[in-house]
Design a protein around this motif. Structure first.
Motif, short mmCIF file in Angstrom:
data_model
loop_
_atom_site.label_atom_id
_atom_site.label_comp_id
_atom_site.label_asym_id
_atom_site.label_seq_id
_atom_site.Cartn_x
_atom_site.Cartn_y
_atom_site.Cartn_z
N LEU A 87 -3.20 10.50 -4.04
CA LEU A 87 -3.40 9.07 -3.77
C LEU A 87 -3.52 8.78 -2.27
CD1 LEU A 87 -0.94 7.31 -6.25
CD2 LEU A 87 -3.42 7.59 -6.48
N ARG A 88 -2.80 9.52 -1.45
CA ARG A 88 -2.78 9.19 -0.02
C ARG A 88 -4.08 9.52 0.71
NH1 ARG A 88 1.08 13.34 3.30
NH2 ARG A 88 0.35 15.28 2.39
N VAL A 89 -5.01 10.18 0.06
CA VAL A 89 -6.32 10.44 0.66
C VAL A 89 -7.42 9.61 0.00
CG1 VAL A 89 -5.69 12.75 1.47
CG2 VAL A 89 -6.73 12.48 -0.79
N ASP A 90 -7.03 8.67 -0.83
CA ASP A 90 -7.97 7.79 -1.54
C ASP A 90 -8.05 6.46 -0.78
OD1 ASP A 90 -9.00 5.79 -3.34
OD2 ASP A 90 -8.55 7.12 -5.03
N GLU A 91 -9.20 6.16 -0.19
CA GLU A 91 -9.35 4.94 0.62
C GLU A 91 -9.09 3.66 -0.18
OE1 GLU A 91 -9.58 4.34 3.90
OE2 GLU A 91 -9.30 6.51 4.10
N ASP A 92 -9.46 3.64 -1.47
CA ASP A 92 -9.19 2.47 -2.30
C ASP A 92 -7.69 2.23 -2.42
OD1 ASP A 92 -11.90 1.86 -2.85
OD2 ASP A 92 -11.93 3.32 -4.50
N VAL A 93 -6.92 3.30 -2.56
CA VAL A 93 -5.47 3.20 -2.66
C VAL A 93 -4.90 2.66 -1.35
CG1 VAL A 93 -3.32 4.55 -2.82
CG2 VAL A 93 -5.21 4.98 -4.42
N LEU A 94 -5.32 3.22 -0.23
CA LEU A 94 -4.78 2.81 1.07
C LEU A 94 -5.11 1.34 1.36
CD1 LEU A 94 -5.47 6.03 3.13
CD2 LEU A 94 -3.36 5.34 1.94
N LEU A 96 -5.57 -0.98 -0.86
CA LEU A 96 -4.75 -1.77 -1.78
C LEU A 96 -3.31 -1.89 -1.27
CD1 LEU A 96 -4.94 -3.22 -4.57
CD2 LEU A 96 -4.10 -1.09 -5.58
N VAL A 97 -2.73 -0.78 -0.84
CA VAL A 97 -1.35 -0.79 -0.32
C VAL A 97 -1.27 -1.71 0.89
CG1 VAL A 97 0.45 0.61 0.77
CG2 VAL A 97 -0.75 1.47 -1.26
N LYS A 98 -2.22 -1.61 1.80
CA LYS A 98 -2.23 -2.47 2.99
C LYS A 98 -2.35 -3.94 2.60
CE LYS A 98 -4.18 1.13 5.91
NZ LYS A 98 -5.41 1.62 6.57
N ALA A 99 -3.16 -4.24 1.59
CA ALA A 99 -3.33 -5.62 1.15
C ALA A 99 -2.04 -6.17 0.55
CB ALA A 99 -4.48 -5.72 0.14
N ALA A 120 -0.66 4.76 4.73
CA ALA A 120 -1.13 3.37 4.90
C ALA A 120 -0.62 2.76 6.20
CB ALA A 120 -0.70 2.53 3.70
N GLY A 121 0.32 3.44 6.86
CA GLY A 121 0.83 2.96 8.14
C GLY A 121 1.77 1.78 8.06
#
Length: 186
Positions: A87-94, A96-99, A120-121
């Motif tokens: 998951l941590r290399v999936d841009e859609d996931v990152l 979403l987490v940031k949102a 996601a930082g």
């Protein structure tokens, strides 16, 4: 004040999730009346990991890239070694987490799932916990790592392992019922 029975929760995962870390929160939150959807990278059922082998499948309700943060009150990410690493290399996931983070919504990650929060930082300057083997990753991301069953910092919930799942789910309920969180920048 929000109540858990009115909550809409998104759980994101892919193959290799720790069996109990998906099933226990999913089933307990649904039993408390929350509407919980499972989203996966391609929108198909995913297979868990239990002990030293593949476990049971979990049905998917949606594709991660098709969900909208506005439709949910909280995000839950189960651990396992394989699932969060993918998951941590999936841009859609990152994204979403940031949102979820930017909107002050509850985010809950257990075991190795804080890897996704690291990527996601959103852990810098926060208290957090994780499975002990990724402690250094969490610290290097700028978090103050705590060896506690559950750690909450401004609506971001982290737990260490399957043995912490009861308190993890209790904190998810508590944080959702507190409503949106105003967060300082990570």
């Amino acid at each position: 004040m929000p109540v858990i029975s009115d909550a809409k929760i998104l759980l994101i995962s892919t193959h290799g999730f720790e069996q109990s870390e998906l099933e226990f929160p999913r089933d307990q939150l649904r039993a408390k009346g929350a509407k919980l959807h499972v989203a996966t990278p391609v929108g198909n059922a995913i297979k868990g990991w239990e002990g030293s082998d593949w476990g049971r499948e979990a049905e998917a309700d949606a594709k991660i890239s098709d969900v909208s943060v506005e439709d949910y009150d909280a995000l839950v990410i189960p651990g396992g070694q394989i699932n969060p690493d993918l998951l941590r290399v999936d841009e859609d996931v990152l994204e979403l987490v940031k949102a979820f983070h930017d909107q002050g919504k509850t985010i809950a990650a257990v075991c190795h799932a804080p890897w996704v929060l690291v990527e996601a930082g959103i852990l810098k300057g926060r208290d957090a916990t994780s499975y002990h083997s990724i402690k250094t990753d969490v610290i290097n991301a700028g978090a103050a790592w705590k060896d506690e069953a559950v750690v909450v910092d401004q609506g971001i919930i982290t737990s260490r392992q399957p043995g912490d799942l009861k308190v993890f789910v209790s904190k998810i309920v508590e944080e959702i019922e507190e409503g949106a969180h105003r967060r300082k920048a990570a």
